[in-house]
Design an enzyme around this catalytic site. Structure first.
Site, PDB file in Angstrom:
ATOM      1  N   LYS A 208      34.653  38.597  36.750  1.00 12.34           N
ATOM      2  CA  LYS A 208      35.906  39.143  37.262  1.00 12.34           C
ATOM      3  C   LYS A 208      36.352  40.268  36.342  1.00 12.34           C
ATOM      4  CE  LYS A 208      40.665  37.995  38.404  1.00 12.34           C
ATOM      5  NZ  LYS A 208      41.623  36.919  38.683  1.00 12.34           N
ATOM      6  N   LYS A 262      34.070  39.909  41.486  1.00 11.13           N
ATOM      7  CA  LYS A 262      35.357  40.412  41.941  1.00 11.13           C
ATOM      8  C   LYS A 262      35.802  41.582  41.088  1.00 11.13           C
ATOM      9  CE  LYS A 262      40.030  38.825  42.296  1.00 11.13           C
ATOM     10  NZ  LYS A 262      40.982  37.938  41.742  1.00 11.13           N
TER      11      LYS A 262
END
Ligand code: PBG
Length: 339
Positions: A208, A262
Site C-alpha cells: 500500500k 493499492k
C-alpha cells in the site's frame, strides 16, 4: 543467426500474417479474447453512516453515498443478486467518538460491527470484509497510535489485534489490515488462532503506497480535515517496486490468505509483478481518486463513463489480478449481467 529478409509473398510476415483477421468481427474477437471480467471479480466498498433511512452523497465521489445500516443491508442484498461475492465496509464515525486511543474501534456496537450483523441477518451468501486500521477512529486521522508525532508500531499492532477480534466477533469473514504496521499480519493471525477463529481470512493490504489518490476516501470517512501530516512513515514510497515484493512476501509468510496492491491503475506494474511472483490470490484496489478522476471527466463529457469503467477494470485482470475492489462494482456488474 542468418539474415532472413521478409518480403511480400515469402514465408513469415505480411500478407501471410494479418493480425487483423482475428479482429474482423465480434465473434472472431470473442474467440481469441485473453481476459474476461465477471461480477465475481468485484468487491464493493461501502461507507456506513449512523441512523436509519439515511443516504448522504460524497461530493468528491459522484454516485457514491454514505449509507445507514438498513441501506447497507439492502446494498448487500443487491450485491448478492448481482453476483458480487463480497462487500468491504468503512465507517463514517461521529467526530465526537474519535479519540487519540481510537477506542471506538473496540466497541462491539460500532458502525461496522452493527452493519456486519445486519448483513449477516439478511441470510445472503456474501462475504463481509472489514478494514483493520485506526484512522476512522482517531482524532488525528492516522492509522496508528501517535506519541510525540511518531506513529507507534508495536502499540498499534496491539490495538489492531483488539480491533480484529472485535470485528470477527461481529461476524466478519475477512479482515483487511490496511494500516501497514510491521508484523501486524502475523500478530493478528496468532491472535485469531489462539481465539479459535481458524477460518477467518486475512486480505492484507500488503503493498500500500502513500498516495494522493486516497483523497476522496478521506472525505468519505471524514478524516481529511483531521489528518495531521502524511502517512509516509508507514505507507510505501511510490518510487519503489522491489520493496513491494518484500512486503508481500512477509505478509504471506505471516499468514495472509489474500494480498492486495493499492492504488490500482497507477500501480499496475506492481499488480503484475506480485501476481507473477507469488501465485497467490492478488487483489487490486481501484481507489477513490481513480474513481473520482474517471467520473469527473465523464461528467464533463470528456470520457464515456461506462466504457472507461469497463476498460479500467479489465486492465486489472490483464495485469493478473484475481479481483478488484471498486466503487464501480454494482454498475459494472449490471453491465456484465446485461451482456
Ligand atoms: C484506511 C484506508 C484508506 C483507504 C482504504 N483504507 C485510506 C488511507 O490509507 O488513507 C483508501 C481507499 C480509497 O481511497 O478508496 N487505512
Amino acid at each position: 543467426m542468418t539474415e532472413r529478409p521478409v518480403h511480400a509473398g515469402q514465408r513469415g510476415g505480411y500478407p501471410h500474417i494479418r493480425p487483423r483477421r482475428n479482429r474482423r468481427s465480434p465473434w472472431a474477437r470473442a474467440l481469441v479474447s485473453e481476459h474476461a471480467l465477471s461480477p465475481s471479480d468485484l468487491i464493493w466498498p461501502l461507507f456506513v453512516l449512523d441512523g436509519t433511512g439515511r443516504r448522504e452523497p460524497i461530493p468528491s465521489m459522484p454516485g457514491v453515498d454514505r449509507l445507514s445500516i438498513d441501506l447497507v443491508a439492502e446494498a448487500a442484498r443487491e450485491a448478492a443478486a448481482l453476483g458480487i461475492p463480497a462487500v468491504a465496509l468503512f465507517p463514517y464515525t461521529d467526530p465526537a467518538l474519535r479519540t487519540d486511543d481510537a477506542r471506538e474501534a473496540f466497541n462491539p456496537d460500532n458502525l461496522v460491527c452493527r452493519a456486519t450483523r445486519a448483513i449477516k441477518a439478511t441470510g445472503v451468501d456474501l462475504g463481509v470484509i472489514l478494514d483493520v486500521a485506526l484512522d476512522p477512529y482517531t482524532s488525528h486521522g492516522h492509522d496508528g497510535l501517535v506519541r510525540d508525532g511518531v506513529i507507534l508500531n508495536d502499540e498499534t499492532v496491539e490495538a489492531l489485534i483488539r480491533q480484529s477480534l472485535n470485528q470477527v466477533s461481529a461476524g466478519c469473514d475477512v479482515l483487511a489490515p490496511s494500516d501497514m504496521m510491521d508484523g501486524r499480519i502475523g500478530a493478528i493471525r496468532r491472535a485469531l488462532e489462539a481465539a479459535g477463529h481458524h477460518d477467518t481470512q486475512i486480505m492484507s493490504y500488503a503493498a500500500k503506497y502513500a498516495s494522493a489518490f486516497y483523497g476522496p476516501f478521506r472525505d468519505a470517512v471524514g478524516s481529511s480535515s483531521t489528518l495531521k501530516g502524511d502517512k509516509r512513515t508507514y505507507q510505501m514510497d511510490p518510487a519503489n517496486t522491489d520493496e513491494a515484493l518484500r512486503e508481500v512476501a512477509l505478509d504471506i509468510e505471516e499468514g495472509a490468505d489474500l494480498v492486495m496492491v493499492k492504488p490500482g491503475m497507477p500501480y499496475l506494474d506492481i499488480v503484475q509483478r506480485v501476481s507473477e511472483t507469488f501465485k497467490v490470490p492478488t487483489f487490486a484496489y481501484q481507489v477513490s481518486g481513480e474513481y473520482a478522476m474517471l467520473m469527473a471527466a465523464a461528467e464533463r463529457g470528456w470520457l464515456d463513463a461506462e466504457k472507461v469503467m469497463m476498460e479500467s477494470l479489465l486492465a486489472f485482470k490483464r495485469a493478473g489480478a484475481s479481483g478488484i475492489l471498486t466503487y464501480f462494482a454494482p454498475r459494472a456488474a449490471r453491465v456484465l449481467n446485461s451482456r
